[in-house]
Design a protein around this motif. Structure first.
Motif, mmCIF file in Angstrom:
data_model
loop_
_atom_site.group_PDB
_atom_site.id
_atom_site.type_symbol
_atom_site.label_atom_id
_atom_site.label_comp_id
_atom_site.label_asym_id
_atom_site.label_seq_id
_atom_site.Cartn_x
_atom_site.Cartn_y
_atom_site.Cartn_z
ATOM 1 N N TRP A 159 26.007 -44.575 53.883
ATOM 2 C CA TRP A 159 25.682 -43.294 53.247
ATOM 3 C C TRP A 159 25.131 -42.262 54.229
ATOM 4 O O TRP A 159 24.870 -41.126 53.846
ATOM 5 N N ASP A 163 25.594 -36.147 51.372
ATOM 6 C CA ASP A 163 24.656 -35.524 50.441
ATOM 7 C C ASP A 163 24.701 -36.346 49.163
ATOM 8 O O ASP A 163 25.677 -36.299 48.416
ATOM 9 N N THR A 164 23.663 -37.116 48.919
ATOM 10 C CA THR A 164 23.657 -38.036 47.776
ATOM 11 C C THR A 164 22.964 -37.478 46.536
ATOM 12 O O THR A 164 22.858 -38.152 45.531
ATOM 13 N N GLU A 165 22.498 -36.245 46.616
ATOM 14 C CA GLU A 165 21.841 -35.617 45.463
ATOM 15 C C GLU A 165 22.833 -34.830 44.633
ATOM 16 O O GLU A 165 23.664 -34.096 45.177
ATOM 17 N N GLN A 166 22.737 -35.026 43.320
ATOM 18 C CA GLN A 166 23.653 -34.332 42.412
ATOM 19 C C GLN A 166 23.321 -32.845 42.425
ATOM 20 O O GLN A 166 22.167 -32.447 42.358
ATOM 21 N N LYS A 167 24.332 -32.048 42.470
ATOM 22 C CA LYS A 167 24.155 -30.599 42.466
ATOM 23 C C LYS A 167 24.696 -30.061 41.154
ATOM 24 O O LYS A 167 25.608 -30.609 40.568
ATOM 25 N N ARG A 168 24.119 -28.985 40.734
ATOM 26 C CA ARG A 168 24.597 -28.305 39.532
ATOM 27 C C ARG A 168 25.946 -27.696 39.804
ATOM 28 O O ARG A 168 26.149 -27.006 40.773
#
Length: 170
Positions: A159, A163-168
Motif C-alpha cells: 500500500w 492514497d487509502t483514504e476515501q474521498k468525497r
C-alpha cells in the motif's frame, strides 16, 4: 527484416548453414568481463530458443553472476576449460562437460576462464520476453518485458504510496 546476414532464403525458409559463416560479435565491460560469440540461432531466424557459440578468453568472465526466473539455460563445453561459479560453489569444467540452469533455480551462475587458452562452448537458452533476471552480486533485477533494471533493495510495501483514504466524490 534485419540488415545482418541470415540463413533465410528468398521464401523466408531457414536453410542449413555452416557455423563458421556466422559473423563473430564481441562485447566487453572493463577489463573483467567480455566474450566473443556467434549467435547461431539468430542467424538461422530463431525467435524462441537462443543458441550461441561462445569463446571466453583467458582471465575473462562471461557475465555478471545471475539466475533466471522463467528461462532455462544450458552450456556444453567444446574446447578448453573454465570455472563455473554456481551459487557459493565453483566447478572446473572441460571439453565434454554439460551444465543445466533450470528456470527458477535460485543459484547465480557465470563462467570464468582460469586457463591460459580460450574456452569454446555452446550456450542455449530460451528467449522468454517476460523473464526476470536476478543478479546476486549487484542486487539488480532485470525485467526483460520492460527493458529495465531495478535495485532489489528498493522494495515497497503493497500500500506504500497509495492514497487509502476515501474521498468525497462530486
Amino acid at each position: 527484416m534485419s540488415d545482418k546476414p541470415m540463413s533465410l532464403n528468398a521464401d523466408g525458409i531457414s536453410e542449413p548453414f555452416a557455423s563458421d559463416t556466422v559473423p563473430w560479435e564481441e562485447w566487453s565491460e572493463g577489463s573483467r568481463y567480455g566474450t566473443r560469440y556467434r549467435y547461431l540461432s539468430g542467424f538461422g531466424g530463431a525467435t524462441h530458443v537462443g543458441v550461441a557459440l561462445e569463446e571466453l578468453s583467458p582471465g575473462k568472465e562471461s557475465s555478471l553472476n545471475h539466475y533466471h526466473m522463467l528461462e532455462e539455460e544450458q552450456a556444453f563445453i567444446l574446447q578448453g576449460e573454465m570455472t563455473l561459479r554456481l551459487g557459493d560453489k565453483t566447478y572446473p569444467m572441460k571439453a565434454g562437460d554439460h551444465v543445466v540452469f533450470p528456470a527458477g533455480q535460485k543459484a547465480g551462475h557465470s563462467f570464468y576462464n582460469h586457463s591460459d587458452a580460450p574456452c569454446r562452448f555452446i550456450i542455449i537458452g530460451e528467449k522468454n520476453p517476460n523473464d526476470v533476471i536476478f543478479y546476486a552480486e549487484t542486487g539488480r533485477i532485470g525485467v526483460r518485458l520492460m527493458g529495465e533494471g531495478y535495485d532489489r533493495s528498493a522494495t515497497m510495501e503493497y500500500w506504500q504510496g497509495a492514497d487509502t483514504e476515501q474521498k468525497r466524490r462530486v
